[in-house]
Design an enzyme around this catalytic site. Sequence first.
Site, mmCIF file in Angstrom:
data_model
loop_
_atom_site.group_PDB
_atom_site.id
_atom_site.type_symbol
_atom_site.label_atom_id
_atom_site.label_comp_id
_atom_site.label_asym_id
_atom_site.label_seq_id
_atom_site.Cartn_x
_atom_site.Cartn_y
_atom_site.Cartn_z
ATOM 1 N NE ARG A 130 47.262 44.997 43.170
ATOM 2 C CZ ARG A 130 48.328 44.877 42.389
ATOM 3 N NH1 ARG A 130 49.254 43.973 42.689
ATOM 4 N NH2 ARG A 130 48.471 45.626 41.322
ATOM 5 C CG ASP B 245 46.385 42.246 37.083
ATOM 6 O OD1 ASP B 245 47.351 42.809 37.617
ATOM 7 O OD2 ASP B 245 45.297 42.045 37.664
ATOM 8 N NE ARG C 265 47.927 47.956 35.331
ATOM 9 C CZ ARG C 265 47.809 47.967 36.650
ATOM 10 N NH1 ARG C 265 47.995 46.841 37.344
ATOM 11 N NH2 ARG C 265 47.509 49.090 37.288
ATOM 12 C CG HIS D 283 44.563 42.595 41.271
ATOM 13 N ND1 HIS D 283 45.187 42.970 40.117
ATOM 14 C CD2 HIS D 283 44.297 43.749 41.954
ATOM 15 C CE1 HIS D 283 45.297 44.287 40.081
ATOM 16 N NE2 HIS D 283 44.765 44.789 41.193
#
Length: 317
Positions: free
Chosen positions: A91, A151, A154, A178
């Site tokens: 990212r 996250d 998840r 993140h």
Amino acid sequence: MLNRVNRVAVIGTGFVGSSYAFALLNQGIAEELVLIDLNAHKAEGDAMDLNHGLPFAPSYTKIWYGDYSECGKADIVVITAGANQKPAETRLDLVEKNTKIFKGIVEQILASGFDGIFLVATNPVDILTYAVWKFSGFPKERVIGSGTILDTARFRFLLGDYFNVDTRNVHAYIIGEHGDTELPVWSNANIAGTPITEWTKNREGYSRGDLNQIFLNVRDAAYHIIERKGATYYGIAMGLVRLTKALLENENSVLTVSAYLNGEYGHDDIYIGVPAIVNRNGIKQIVELDLNDQEKEKFAGSVQVLKNTMETVLKKY
């Protein structure tokens, strides 16, 4: 107040933006939804497609494609535009190209007279949320990133699946960037008030050794999904809708978003994923979890990675 209409403007109708619009329509949260994209034909096609589903929606939503001038009356502008993460790309690799894109986007939004709440989802989300805050000059409370909301979802899903418990009854957080330096807050994770670590004791088939692998699967989930289908969008779209609902309905809900730290957790001048209370005015308050020494150290490391990356890019602007 009876005449008030909640308008959401979506900037970028790629995988995430169109999935968000679809989820928003299905939950009937906004009265107006305007789709804006550099590819006007794509935005128009999405608007047409979504409108054809209105007879099956829980409530009426006015949906159309438009331009940046439509942001002037929006309550929330959701930015999902930008370059996508490619296989094997982190990212943070996206930071320079998307920061440049965002400067132009924010300038056009501000030109419309927008005075609502910015909601940022494009990666690297923590750095781009900081960029939006800087470029816009808005109060920090009204610039919010999706942070570690996905996250955390998840994490709760995988823990619920492992312990065979409804994921909605799992209370656990992922905080930090993140990305690759995020961390699980095991010291505060629990199911029905019982610490997660206690659930591994005296229960056949469970072990504390499995917990670290669960976290690794959370941290690397995007890579696994991108490898298989090219992009992630359903989960983050639903997370954005959950955040939109909390904002528009003044819920005072606690969600793990990318928020600006001003001394909280011992850090400042950074946007990073932490639990925060959100309502109609944006971020009401950051929730400071009681981290243990190891978690504090990892969180500090995550902060430093973001600051080091930001320093080389944002100074250009």
